[in-house]
Design an enzyme around this catalytic site. Structure first.
Site, PDB file in Angstrom:
ATOM      1  N   SER A   1      17.897  -7.805 -15.838  1.00  0.00           N
ATOM      2  CA  SER A   1      17.957  -7.772 -14.379  1.00  0.00           C
ATOM      3  C   SER A   1      16.948  -8.746 -13.774  1.00  0.00           C
ATOM      4  CB  SER A   1      17.737  -6.340 -13.888  1.00  0.00           C
ATOM      5  OG  SER A   1      17.968  -6.238 -12.501  1.00  0.00           O
TER       6      SER A   1
ATOM      7  N   ASP B   1      23.992  -8.319  -9.976  1.00  0.00           N
ATOM      8  CA  ASP B   1      24.420  -7.032  -9.436  1.00  0.00           C
ATOM      9  C   ASP B   1      23.678  -6.683  -8.146  1.00  0.00           C
ATOM     10  OD1 ASP B   1      22.009  -6.551 -10.718  1.00  0.00           O
ATOM     11  OD2 ASP B   1      22.731  -4.876 -11.926  1.00  0.00           O
TER      12      ASP B   1
END
Length: 571
Positions: free
Chosen positions: A145, A299
């Site tokens: 991430s 995301d």
């Protein structure tokens, strides 16, 4: 077993020469990294694992990834007996991600499992979409991430396209930890690999547009600045915006170059204004209405819009999701699609404004633990009974519809730009739209306080802090008495006025505490699951009577958050 003894096991025949040489160097040099590399096993948590790359049991490397994948393969072979099992694999731009993706594919194919492997970097939500689109049994994405460059990670998805949840998560963890390094099958079978290319992007983008657009108003007149911050969305977002009808899109070209070193930012995290600094500078030149950035695996998204002074300002995650959720439900209502059997998804650390919004539009607001895996579980649990509309959490994640079962920046960006275009066509900004919403729901304002504690000592310190907050909860916060203490580890809700604990077992156990005060202040305390941090999520609320009162109300709420910080002694 001592750390040194654990390290020496990695000098055996089960490990390649490069690994053995690196371990021997740590031992010979008496490196301080030796302790941190071997003092524990890198935790394979309920969604996967994330850690610093390097040799050792507490590092992400060929063997810890191999162990995780062999354990997953063993479990899938038990669960899908007699089937040709297939798993989709994607990876982000991080250093070693592509190599790790092929390594993971090799372990799966060595176990007779078919792999659908992306040829190049792709966003996590596209992987989630592909699992369902290609009817795979599961999925894996290699990503850390928004963590610093030295990190990488591994997330596992099940056949519904969502991250693994009970009972599969614990069962997979047990399988992973039962695998010995010498049992890992690394000799893959390339005949079982199907390569996925750009053709899948178009299928995914079409689904994003279908699930994220409601009206075509002013799209050609909206000035957009977008940056992928060196991440994966260079492959999808610009194309998606053009296909959705937006004409004026300026890209931060230096940051559209994929790189695991993230050379133009200290942190590739769109939650931080510094990560969007180059985009905001470009916005001044282009007179942009909206600035958008995404994290490395695509995301999360950060959205910055013009505030009341006309300056570009980054919205926090709750503010973004408030705008997106309110707009979607308003459109659903206008289209007659709300029947009373719809719901939105949120998490325990997210603003309670979503309960107010849900009530206004006559839908349910379901709440789960932190992480979109729990929103994905809601969708599966209520499939065929209630219709999922949208979901979000405070950490800059949102999803529109259920075609992706994880937070999805691409669909969310299309939606955000539609809202910005509609606002501009109606003579206002997204920021003013947010203020209008606050006038209906009450104004919520949030602050996130992170306390970083690194290494073994830091992990123990975080545990002790949680223990202290659990045993000695505050009596009041910012001048308001604490009336409820929710302990998700003990699954109890202590109501102060009753001096009684109530059982709270509708949400799985988690090391999280929430304090509620009489004036609506909410403080959530939890250790991060992916970083060496303990996090304090503070939410305060006050009525907002008019747009003219906005600045004074904001100042009052900011002061209240500062008072909470002082009361909790967080320096």
């Amino acid at each position: 077993m001592t750390t040194l003894e654990k390290a020496k096991l990695w000098l055996g025949d089960s490990f390649d020469q490069e690994t053995k040489d690196a371990v021997q160097l740590l031992i010979d040099s008496n490196s301080p990294d030796l302790e941190d590399s071997f003092y524990r096993e890198l935790e394979f948590g309920t969604g996967g694992m994330r850690g610093i790359m390097g040799v050792g049991t507490n590092r992400l490397n060929k063997y810890t990834l191999g162990q995780a994948t062999q354990g997953l393969a063993n479990y899938m072979l038990q669960q899908f007996q007699g089937e040709q099992i297939s798993v989709a694999i994607a990876y982000d731009v991080r250093n070693n991600s592509k190599e790790f993706g092929k390594l993971v594919a090799d372990v799966l194919t060595a176990n007779g499992i078919k792999v659908l492997l992306f040829k190049n970097h792709r966003p996590t939500p596209e992987l989630s979409f592909t699992v369902r689109d290609k009817k795979c049994n599961g999925g894996i994405v290699l990503t850390a991430s928004h963590n610093p460059p030295e990190y990488n990670g591994y997330k596992v998805y099940w056949n519904d396209g969502a991250q693994i949840v009970p009972p599969h998560d614990e069962a997979i963890i047990n399988e992973v930890y039962s695998v010995k390094f010498e049992e890992i099958k690394f000799n893959g079978n390339d005949d079982l690999i199907e390569w996925i290319g750009e053709e899948q992007d178009d299928v995914y983008i079409d689904a994003c547009i279908e699930n994220s657009t409601y009206q075509d108003v002013g799209k050609g007149n909206l000035n957009i600045v977008f940056t992928s911050i060196h991440g994966t969305t260079y492959t999808t977002v610009p194309k998606a915006l053009e296909k959705a009808g937006f004409k004026k899109i300026d890209l931060v070209k230096e940051q559209m170059i994929p790189s695991g070193n993230f050379p133009t930012v200290d942190s590739p995290n769109p939650e931080e204004p510094a990560a969007l600094e180059m985009a905001m500078d470009l916005a001044k030149i282009t007179n942009a209405d909206i600035v958008i950035g995404t994290d490395p695996d695509g995301d999360r998204l950060g959205i910055a819009v013009r505030n009341l002074e006309g300056e570009i300002q980054l919205l926090n995650g709750n503010q973004c999701n408030t705008i997106l959720t309110y707009y979607i439900l308003d459109q659903w209502k206008k289209q007659g699609k709300i029947t009373g059997k719809e719901f939105i998804g949120s998490t325990i650390v997210t603003s309670d404004i979503f309960f107010d919004i849900a009530e206004k539009f006559g839908v349910d607001c379901k709440v789960g633990l932190t992480g979109f895996k729990w929103i994905g579980k809601m969708i599966r649990d209520f499939e065929g009974q209630e219709k999922f509309v949208c979901g979000g959490e405070e950490s800059f994640g949102f999803m529109t519809g259920d075609f992706v079962r994880d937070k999805d920046s691409c669909g969310s960006i299309i939606l955000a730009c539609e809202i910005a275009a509609w606002c501009k066509a109606n003579g206002k900004t997204m920021y003013e739209y947010l203020i209008e919403i606050y006038q209906e729901t009450g104004m919520y304002y949030e602050g996130l306080i992170n306390i970083v504690k690194k290494g073994r000592d830091g992990a123990e310190e975080i545990q002790n802090m949680m223990k202290n907050f659990r045993e000695n909860p505050p009596k009041s916060l910012a001048g308001s008495l604490v009336e409820e203490v929710k302990d998700f580890k003990e699954q109890t809700n202590f109501v102060v006025s009753e001096n009684e604990k109530h059982v709270m077992d509708d949400i799985p156990k988690s090391n999280v505490l929430i304090y509620y005060t009489q004036d609506g202040t909410k403080v959530c305390v939890r250790p991060s699951g992916t970083e060496p941090k303990i996090k304090f999520y503070v939410s305060v609320k006050q009525n907002l009577n008019s747009k003219e009162d906005f600045k004074s109300t904001l100042k009052s709420l900011e002061q209240k958050i500062e008072e909470v910080r002082k009361d909790l002694q967080l320096n």
